[in-house]
Every structure is written in C-alpha cells, then in structure tokens.
Design an enzyme around this catalytic site. Structure first.
Site, PDB file in Angstrom:
ATOM      1  N   ARG A  48       0.584  -1.230  -0.134  1.00 31.93           N
ATOM      2  CA  ARG A  48       0.410  -0.086  -0.185  1.00 31.93           C
ATOM      3  C   ARG A  48       0.903   1.022   0.131  1.00 31.93           C
ATOM      4  NH1 ARG A  48      -5.097  -1.340   4.171  1.00 31.93           N
ATOM      5  NH2 ARG A  48      -5.525  -3.172   3.109  1.00 31.93           N
ATOM      6  N   ASP A 159     -15.034   8.953   8.846  1.00 40.91           N
ATOM      7  CA  ASP A 159     -14.508   8.186   8.460  1.00 40.91           C
ATOM      8  C   ASP A 159     -12.667   8.590   8.651  1.00 40.91           C
ATOM      9  OD1 ASP A 159     -13.793   4.710   7.236  1.00 40.91           O
ATOM     10  OD2 ASP A 159     -12.137   5.875   7.103  1.00 40.91           O
TER      11      ASP A 159
END
Length: 290
Positions: A48, A159
């Site tokens: 990632r 979030d």
C-alpha cells in the site's frame, strides 16, 4: 520538506521496510488509529505504501524510513500514511439483512415512539469508507418516505481517511459497484455517465446527496463532537481491527450518542461480549440501547 531522491521508473519489489521502521509505523498506527499491524502485515503495508514512495519521488523503503523518522517528515506525511494503511472495504447494501431489519423493524419502532408530526431520524455510518454504506442507508430511508412514511432523515458518514471521505462527497462510483442496489433504487437515485470511451460510472442524485454529509473522525479520539440523540449507528466490520480494550472504549463512546431505544449495528463477525454497555440484542449483530 527535505530533498527527495528521484524515483526510478519501477520500484524494486524485493525492497522492504527495515524491521525497525515497520515496528515504528505499526506502533504509530496502533496508537493513533487503534489498528493492529503485526509482523505478518508487513507485506500488505509495503504494497500500500509503494504509491506513496512514487508520489514522494523516493527510491525505496529505506529512503521512506529516513524521511519519516530521521528527516522530520512524519508530521507532513502522517495523514497520507494513515490513508494508505487503513482498510476501506465497503459495498452498497453490504450485509443486506441489516437493511431489511432497518426497514421492517428499526425505523417503524423508532417512529412509533416519536410524537413529532414529521420526526427527524439521524443515522450515523461510523466507518463510512467511500460512502457506499451511507448512501445505501439514505436510499432506503428516501424510498420509505416515497412510499408514504412521514419523517425526515439525515445521514452522517465518518472515517479517518481523507481520501475515502472525498470520494464520498463526490458520490461517483464505478458502475459495476452498484450491482447490489435494487433496480428500482438504481433508477431513482443514480445518474449514469454516458461519456463514450470512459469506464462506466454512476453518481448519486443531488436530491439524495443533500441528506448525507461526511466528516473526518478518528474513533480512537476520547470524545466525538456529534449529537447524542442519534437513532441508528452502523459500526460494521471495524472492531475486528482493534484489540479488546479499544473495542470496549469505542462501543462505549458511540452508544453514548444513541438516544434511549436507539440501535447499534455491528458486523456479523463482531459481538458485544465482554462489554458493560447497557444494550439488548434484538437480532444478529443488532443491539438496542436500554
């Protein structure tokens, strides 16, 4: 910002974070976000982070570790690091049993206890990712209003990742992602792109977007700056990333924002076992505040 090396066209797949740098990243994410990153997650984290190396023009993970921890780049890189390593799996109408019980039981029960002529239902998607869950909730509620139920509604999506929140605000999704949305709701609440030669996309109609807002929130914060009369909170498939102590703290803080009789929905693989929160289970992974 310190001077950065020019990145090669292709990063070496055999290049890795040093054990020390991975441990420091793992500790940072655990402390700030509550997500556990054991050594077995190192390859996932590296995968990632490769996009960040390219964006920064860094030649490899040693240079990234230098930038973060030895060249004072951590403060500037912190939000990008969190965005990169946090998991953002989501789908429209994921775990559809919850939407069915919400329509047939939770909303009618909540409305039955309200005396307002047109009560406002507040629903919170507490790990909203790209917004698919928040818009699924909004579609269901809007459809209930269309079919004759008299209430207003507001949906909050929160979030920690600024990247996914921005996608939620844009409300644009690949067309293949909306397959779980019932056809009647697709025709009513989605606009389909007709631009030739591009990947098919859809956008949530503005009439629905007006009911949904997105804000950044770290569930590890000691308090949440939101109303304490929320009707339904979705916290699904998030607790599995936290240790037991942090799970209890997050559940306790969230349920404090529910009105008496409000509902907390967890993922089907999660439970409230071991917590002292005053709730009763009314369906699989559905809990009502006492």
């Amino acid at each position: 910002m310190p001077a950065l090396a020019r990145a090669p066209q292709r990063l070496d797949e055999d290049d890795h974070l040093t054990p020390t740098d991975f441990q420091r990243i793992s500790a940072l994410i655990g402390q700030e976000v509550g997500i556990r990153l054991p050594p077995g997650k190192r390859l996932m984290v590296e995968g990632r982070l490769r996009r960040r190396l390219r964006a920064l023009g860094l030649a490899g993970f040693e240079a990234y570790g230098d930038y973060l921890f030895r060249q004072n780049g951590l403060e500037q890189e912190r939000p990008h690091l969190i965005n990169a390593v946090t998991t953002n799996k989501t789908d429209f109408f994921r775990e559809p049993e919850h939407f069915e019980i919400m329509e047939k039981t939770l909303v009618p029960t909540l409305l039955a206890g309200r005396t307002d002529r047109q009560p406002l239902l507040k629903v919170w998607s507490a790990a909203s990712s790209t917004g698919a869950e928040a818009y699924s909730i909004a579609m269901l509620l809007a459809d209930m209003v269309t079919r004759g139920r008299s209430f207003r509604f507001a949906v909050l999506g929160t979030d920690i990742s600024t990247d996914v929140l921005e996608q939620g605000r844009r409300a644009i999704y690949p067309a293949e992602q909306i397959a779980p949305v019932p056809p009647a709701l697709q025709s009513r609440y989605l606009m389909f792109s007709r631009r030739p030669g591009t990947r098919p996309e859809v956008r949530i109609v503005p009439e629905l977007r007006r009911h949904v807002q997105f804000q950044r929130l770290n569930l590890m914060d000691q308090s949440y700056p939101y109303d304490r009369d929320v009707d339904i909170i979705f916290l699904r498939n998030v607790l599995i990333y936290f240790d037991k102590a942090d799970q209890t703290k997050v559940i306790t803080r969230l349920t404090a924002h529910l009105r008496p009789g409000g509902y907390l929905l967890l993922g089907h693989s999660e439970s409230m076992i071991g917590t002292d929160v005053a709730v009763r289970q009314v369906a699989p992974a559905v809990f009502q505040k006492l």
